[in-house]
Design an enzyme around this catalytic site. Structure first.
Site, PDB file in Angstrom:
ATOM      1  N   ASP A  66       0.826  -1.213   0.000  1.00 15.05           N
ATOM      2  CA  ASP A  66       0.000   0.000   0.000  1.00 15.05           C
ATOM      3  C   ASP A  66       0.863   1.268   0.000  1.00 15.05           C
ATOM      4  OD1 ASP A  66       0.905  -0.049   2.586  1.00 15.05           O
ATOM      5  OD2 ASP A  66      -1.075   0.135   3.533  1.00 15.05           O
ATOM      6  N   SER A  67       2.175   1.094   0.079  1.00 11.28           N
ATOM      7  CA  SER A  67       3.062   2.246  -0.117  1.00 11.28           C
ATOM      8  C   SER A  67       2.820   2.869  -1.495  1.00 11.28           C
ATOM      9  CB  SER A  67       4.531   1.834   0.015  1.00 11.28           C
ATOM     10  OG  SER A  67       4.842   0.824  -0.926  1.00 11.28           O
ATOM     11  N   ASP A 105      -1.258  -6.234  -0.344  1.00 14.44           N
ATOM     12  CA  ASP A 105      -1.306  -5.590   0.973  1.00 14.44           C
ATOM     13  C   ASP A 105      -2.745  -5.181   1.295  1.00 14.44           C
ATOM     14  OD1 ASP A 105       0.220  -4.827   3.123  1.00 14.44           O
ATOM     15  OD2 ASP A 105       1.102  -3.057   2.154  1.00 14.44           O
ATOM     16  N   LYS A 135      -0.973  -9.597   2.715  1.00 13.27           N
ATOM     17  CA  LYS A 135      -0.208  -9.139   3.886  1.00 13.27           C
ATOM     18  C   LYS A 135      -1.107  -8.228   4.694  1.00 13.27           C
ATOM     19  CE  LYS A 135       3.288  -5.910   3.568  1.00 13.27           C
ATOM     20  NZ  LYS A 135       2.824  -4.829   4.451  1.00 13.27           N
ATOM     21  N   GLU A 137      -1.071  -5.766   8.455  1.00 17.50           N
ATOM     22  CA  GLU A 137      -0.219  -5.200   9.496  1.00 17.50           C
ATOM     23  C   GLU A 137      -0.752  -5.546  10.879  1.00 17.50           C
ATOM     24  OE1 GLU A 137       0.438  -1.003   8.995  1.00 17.50           O
ATOM     25  OE2 GLU A 137       1.186  -1.242   6.935  1.00 17.50           O
ATOM     26  N   GLU A 204       9.720  -4.482  10.078  1.00 10.87           N
ATOM     27  CA  GLU A 204      10.113  -3.203   9.508  1.00 10.87           C
ATOM     28  C   GLU A 204      10.679  -2.263  10.552  1.00 10.87           C
ATOM     29  OE1 GLU A 204       7.192  -1.408   6.934  1.00 10.87           O
ATOM     30  OE2 GLU A 204       8.351   0.442   6.725  1.00 10.87           O
TER      31      GLU A 204
HETATM   32  N1  LIG Z   1       8.701   5.335  -0.527  1.00 10.01           N
HETATM   33  C1  LIG Z   1       8.304   4.599   0.509  1.00 10.01           C
HETATM   34  N2  LIG Z   1       9.136   3.654   0.984  1.00 10.01           N
HETATM   35  C2  LIG Z   1       8.766   2.893   2.052  1.00 10.01           C
HETATM   36  O1  LIG Z   1       9.536   2.024   2.466  1.00 10.01           O
HETATM   37  C3  LIG Z   1       7.486   3.104   2.618  1.00 10.01           C
HETATM   38  C4  LIG Z   1       6.663   4.099   2.063  1.00 10.01           C
HETATM   39  N3  LIG Z   1       7.094   4.832   1.025  1.00 10.01           N
HETATM   40  N4  LIG Z   1       5.417   4.304   2.534  1.00 10.01           N
HETATM   41  C5  LIG Z   1       4.847   3.357   3.434  1.00 10.01           C
HETATM   42  C6  LIG Z   1       5.832   2.898   4.375  1.00 10.01           C
HETATM   43  C7  LIG Z   1       6.317   4.042   5.236  1.00 10.01           C
HETATM   44  N5  LIG Z   1       7.664   3.661   5.458  1.00 10.01           N
HETATM   45  C8  LIG Z   1       8.591   4.457   6.112  1.00 10.01           C
HETATM   46  C9  LIG Z   1       8.647   5.805   5.853  1.00 10.01           C
HETATM   47  C10 LIG Z   1       9.547   6.612   6.499  1.00 10.01           C
HETATM   48  C11 LIG Z   1      10.414   6.077   7.423  1.00 10.01           C
HETATM   49  C12 LIG Z   1      11.364   6.974   8.083  1.00 10.01           C
HETATM   50  O2  LIG Z   1      11.734   8.013   7.585  1.00 10.01           O
HETATM   51  N6  LIG Z   1      11.780   6.627   9.267  1.00 10.01           N
HETATM   52  C13 LIG Z   1      12.763   7.417   9.956  1.00 10.01           C
HETATM   53  C14 LIG Z   1      12.241   7.836  11.330  1.00 10.01           C
HETATM   54  C15 LIG Z   1      11.226   8.897  11.193  1.00 10.01           C
HETATM   55  C16 LIG Z   1      10.717   9.347  12.527  1.00 10.01           C
HETATM   56  O3  LIG Z   1      11.301   9.029  13.563  1.00 10.01           O
HETATM   57  O4  LIG Z   1       9.724  10.073  12.541  1.00 10.01           O
HETATM   58  C17 LIG Z   1      14.019   6.583  10.140  1.00 10.01           C
HETATM   59  O5  LIG Z   1      14.981   7.127  10.644  1.00 10.01           O
HETATM   60  O6  LIG Z   1      14.023   5.432   9.714  1.00 10.01           O
HETATM   61  C18 LIG Z   1      10.381   4.721   7.678  1.00 10.01           C
HETATM   62  C19 LIG Z   1       9.451   3.906   7.022  1.00 10.01           C
HETATM   63  C20 LIG Z   1       7.975   2.433   4.810  1.00 10.01           C
HETATM   64  N7  LIG Z   1       7.052   2.400   3.715  1.00 10.01           N
HETATM   65  C1  LIG Z   2       7.441  -1.272   2.795  1.00 13.00           C
HETATM   66  C2  LIG Z   2       6.639  -2.518   2.594  1.00 13.00           C
HETATM   67  C3  LIG Z   2       6.928  -3.562   3.626  1.00 13.00           C
HETATM   68  C4  LIG Z   2       5.170  -2.222   2.566  1.00 13.00           C
HETATM   69  O1  LIG Z   2       4.440  -2.574   3.410  1.00 13.00           O
HETATM   70  C5  LIG Z   2       4.640  -1.449   1.447  1.00 13.00           C
HETATM   71  O2  LIG Z   2       5.286  -1.351   0.421  1.00 13.00           O
HETATM   72  O3  LIG Z   2       3.526  -0.957   1.590  1.00 13.00           O
END
Ligand SMILES: Nc1nc(=O)c2c([nH]1)NC[C@@H]1CN(c3ccc(C(=O)N[C@@H](CCC(=O)O)C(=O)O)cc3)CN21
Ligand SMILES: CC(C)C(=O)C(=O)O
Length: 424
Positions: A66-67, A105, A135, A137, A204
């Protein structure tokens, strides 16, 4: 490729790397990869081309995640993605991939209501989305739904740790398991989903040490760290929105967004410079006999439309253009539009087949010393041959040199604006 045509088979190199290249992988194959300690390659896809690319590269599991709501639909989170939207993308991916196990998803709101809701949604994914598994969550909170689906015969992939659909409750895409209680929660969630019968679990955004403990504890493949989003891997999206959502755990293997940007800027520049379209990209031919027959017809149609009364104002002739055979035609342009680039190689037509010959002769410089006449309402119909006419937009009356010099830079005639007061 025509719709319904099977996607191309993997090239030999990809084939060699693939354990079972000739058929769709199943959860049993994934299980075998896991028990033989073969790394499992999992990547998202959202549409036909991304699915084909993943398949050709030998991906084992293609996740329609769903990303896609963020990377393809431009939403700030995944929460607004609907079942209908997911199925739309699932079908496109299914059309483009032959070998990977497809995992759809379940979107936010489509399974949390309980086993019945989950079963109804997952059944649609199997029937309408053509996926082999779903899948969802959540750990302990989703365990009942997971076991209901598995009992009903639907393969389920779990997803614990950072669960993006919980973004509003969690307050952002926050990594999980970063304190003792959080790490314990991740472990308990993974165990609950594994016990409920999930064939694999996405872990994740958890610290590696926590992930290692979870992997030790559960007996299903952990899909942590190796499920990446297609657009992230390729560096496809370089705009600020995507920069903000691309997670730090993603390794970028290409800068496709930059390549796309450069290509599109070059295309726009070519169009604006009159360099495209060009004769090299207009290979369509019409025989000389058919052409003159057609021109006579077009002239007749134009004359009939002019004479008919109440017709739309006819196009006006702005100039003479030349094609590669030395034939030419008057260019007909809508009122208010004008300007012509002359095609490569060729000579001016001695006498354009024009009913408004005087206007054209003036445009060719036969009027001697006088600027071209003002726009007239004469005309004989738009020419149909791309090599004869390259239009650009301007507002001034335009004409072409009466005698063309040798071809230079692919353009023969000069183009001048009457307003400039310069004779060509
Ligand atoms: N382009 C994209 N890639 C992804 O992997 C993804 C999406 N979109 N959208 C749905 C989810 C959201 N995801 C994400 C998006 C951002 C972070 C991220 O920036 N995390 C930061 C911490 C942010 C915080 O603390 O607020 C990190 O440091 O990992 C992690 C997973 C994984 N998935
Ligand atoms: C980042 C992966 C695990 C996902 O759930 C997605 O693409 O939506």
């Amino acid at each position: 490729m025509a719709e319904g045509t099977p996607p191309p088979r993997p090239p030999p190199a990809a084939k060699a790397a693939a354990p079972t290249p000739t058929r769709r992988l199943t959860v049993t194959d994934i299980r075998r990869l896991y028990t033989t300690r073969t790394p499992i390659v999992m990547l998202t896809a959202a549409d036909y081309p991304s699915a084909v690319h993943g398949d050709l590269a030998g991906v084992d599991i293609t996740l329609i995640g769903d990303s896609l709501g963020m990377v393809v639909l431009g939403r700030p989170t995944t929460q607004t993605v609907t079942v209908g939207e997911m199925l739309h993308h699932c079908r496109a991916v299914a059309a483009g991939s032959a070998r990977p196990l497809l995992v759809g998803d379940l979107p936010f709101g489509s399974y949390e209501g309980g086993a019945d809701a989950a079963l109804a949604t997952a059944t649609r994914f199997i029937k309408e989305g053509s996926v082999g598994a779903v899948k969802l969550e959540g750990g302990r909170r989703s365990a009942a739904a997971v076991s209901a689906l598995v009992r009903a015969g639907i393969a389920v992939m779990g997803h614990v740790g950072l669960t993006p659909q919980s973004v509003s409750a969690v307050g952002g895409f926050r990594p999980a398991g970063r304190d003792a209680a959080g790490a314990a929660a991740v472990l308990d969630d993974a165990l609950a989903v594994a016990d409920a019968g999930a064939f694999a679990i996405v872990l994740e955004c958890v610290p590696p040490a926590v992930a290692a403990a979870v992997v030790d504890a559960v007996d299903v493949p952990p899909m942590g760290g190796q499920v990446l989003v297609y657009h992230d891997v390729l560096g496809m999206l370089t705009h600020p929105h995507h920069a903000a959502v691309a997670p730090r755990f993603c390794k970028r293997y290409a800068d496709v967004g930059d390549v796309v940007h450069r290509a599109l800027v070059a295309y726009g520049a070519d169009v604006r410079a009159g360099a495209f379209p060009s004769p090299a990209y207009a290979p369509y031919k019409i025989g000389a006999g058919a052409l003159s027959e057609f021109r006579a017809y077009a002239a007749k149609v134009a004359a009939a439309r002019r004479g008919g009364g109440g017709d739309r104002p006819a196009a006006r002739i702005e100039c003479v253009v030349v094609d590669g055979n030395g034939a030419g035609a008057a260019a007909h342009l809508p009122r208010g539009r004008c300007a012509v680039r002359v095609a490569r190689r060729g000579r001016m037509l001695p006498r354009p087949p024009s009913a408004a010959g005087a206007r054209v002769r003036a445009a060719r410089g036969e009027g001697q010393g006088r600027p071209p006449p003002p726009p007239s309402r004469g005309g004989m119909g738009r020419t149909s041959e791309p090599e004869e006419l390259w239009r650009t937009r301007c507002t001034a009356v335009t004409w072409v040199r009466p005698r063309c010099p040798r071809p230079r830079g692919g353009v023969l005639g000069g183009v001048r604006h009457a307003r400039d007061g310069v004779r060509p």
